[in-house]
Design an enzyme around this catalytic site. Structure first.
Site, PDB file in Angstrom:
ATOM      1  N   TYR A   8       0.848  -1.194   0.000  1.00 44.87           N
ATOM      2  CA  TYR A   8       0.000   0.000   0.000  1.00 44.87           C
ATOM      3  C   TYR A   8       0.884   1.244   0.000  1.00 44.87           C
ATOM      4  CZ  TYR A   8      -3.917  -3.085   1.279  1.00 44.87           C
ATOM      5  OH  TYR A   8      -4.879  -4.075   1.309  1.00 44.87           O
ATOM      6  N   PHE A  51     -20.872   2.438  -3.775  1.00 39.03           N
ATOM      7  CA  PHE A  51     -22.115   2.476  -3.024  1.00 39.03           C
ATOM      8  C   PHE A  51     -21.992   3.378  -1.794  1.00 39.03           C
ATOM      9  CE2 PHE A  51     -22.387  -1.327  -5.580  1.00 39.03           C
ATOM     10  CZ  PHE A  51     -23.618  -1.115  -6.207  1.00 39.03           C
TER      11      PHE A  51
END
Length: 344
Positions: free
Chosen positions: A67, A221
């Protein structure tokens, strides 16, 4: 039945074998976000969102060596100085950067695992991880060999528990026969449900906690997502569902979901995460969802998920979303469990 209940404290669950479980909040924090994956974040905002997460009881902090090429681990290392015991700290090994998503490799050999744990511990400023995942299953190394190498790290005291990410149900079972697997991590959302066929039932049978990443489908979403968000950080655009041929249909689907959430008096974020937890309960599995966010406001919106109780009518309406989404969840199906199981 109502879809809203009185707010309560963040409930807890456990990760790990029965003889040494780690108690964690039912929602954790996905620390890929602090590496700039979805846009820049100031150091002060990193501190604020981590403070709010831990204060709320979301004490599972999930990161990985890839990451931000280690930036997420470095930021967490600075943040956790003097407060390491406040969190259950998880990281991962196995993905080898090689020019970005779609151009990366996988390594699950002993030499690489033993090399990378020391690098991760150094960046994180700790002498052990509470949970260490094989980030993807190496197609060239038997899973038994990979787990054997991770078990050596348990014996050495460098990690407390072993996890797998995007392993198939069969791979999970084979790995668990070598050493108890504490957690199986996979994408799980209202539109990514392939793990329900083999992975979740196997995890439930073996007592392995399911850790659900991308429960918001990489932000799709949420109440605030729009087409301009696709290229922030440059990551979403690499996934099929955010590419031009699929994005329009998926934005429309997200708008329908947003309308449903608002009719129920809640947010898209809360309803999407609530669905994951509700579905896990239906399947008899322990679950921790790990949404990532760069703001305290969004973090609190995520936590509202555990104030919801879904009605049968809401479940039935959401159940059709997976069939309506446009595009697969991964560019290379071999990188995810459902692809190797022939489900996507």
């Amino acid at each position: 039945m109502s879809d809203v209940r009185t707010p309560t404290a963040l409930p807890t669950t456990t990760i790990g074998p029965a003889d040494e479980p780690a108690t964690v909040g039912a929602i954790g924090y996905g620390a890929m976000s602090i590496a700039g994956t979805y846009g820049a974040i100031a150091d002060a905002d990193v501190t604020a969102v981590l403070d709010a997460s831990i204060e709320a009881g979301a004490n599972l902090i999930d990161t990985a060596n890839v990451y931000g090429d280690g930036r997420s681990e470095q930021l967490l290392g600075r943040y956790l100085a003097g407060r390491r015991d406040d969190v259950v700290l998880a990281s991962k090994v196995g993905i080898v950067n090689g020019g970005g998503i779609g151009k990366r490799g996988i390594r699950g050999d002993r030499a690489y695992i033993h090399e990378q744990i020391d690098l991760s511990l150094g960046r994180l400023g700790t002498d052990h991880l509470d949970l260490y995942y094989q980030h993807r299953v190496d197609p060239n190394i038997p899973i038994e060999e990979t787990v054997g190498a991770l078990a050596e790290l348990v014996t050495a005291g460098k990690i407390r528990r072993i996890g797998l990410s995007e392993a198939t149900g069969d791979e999970l079972r084979r790995a668990h026969a070598v050493h108890p697997i504490a957690a199986i991590q996979s994408e799980w959302s209202i539109v990514s449900r392939d793990i329900e066929t083999y992975v979740v039932p196997t995890a439930a049978e073996l007592g392995v906690t399911v850790v659900a990443f991308s429960p918001l489908s990489r932000g799709l979403f949420t109440d605030s997502f729009g087409p301009e968000d696709v290229h922030l950080g440059g990551t979403r655009a690499n996934f099929p569902r955010f590419q031009p041929e699929h994005l329009g249909a998926n934005l429309e689907l997200a708008a329908h979901f947003r309308s449903l959430a608002h009719r129920l008096g809640t947010t898209s974020e809360a309803l999407a995460i609530a669905w994951v937890h509700d579905r896990a309960e239906q399947l008899g599995a322990r679950v921790v969802s790990i949404p990532g966010t760069r703001s305290v406001a969004h973090l609190h919106a995520n936590f509202e998920a555990l104030q919801l109780e879904l009605s049968d009518e809401t479940r039935a309406e959401i159940d059709g979303y997976a069939a309506r989404v446009s595009g697969p969840r991964a560019s290379d199906p071999n990188w995810v469990s459902g692809g190797r199981e022939g489900l996507i």
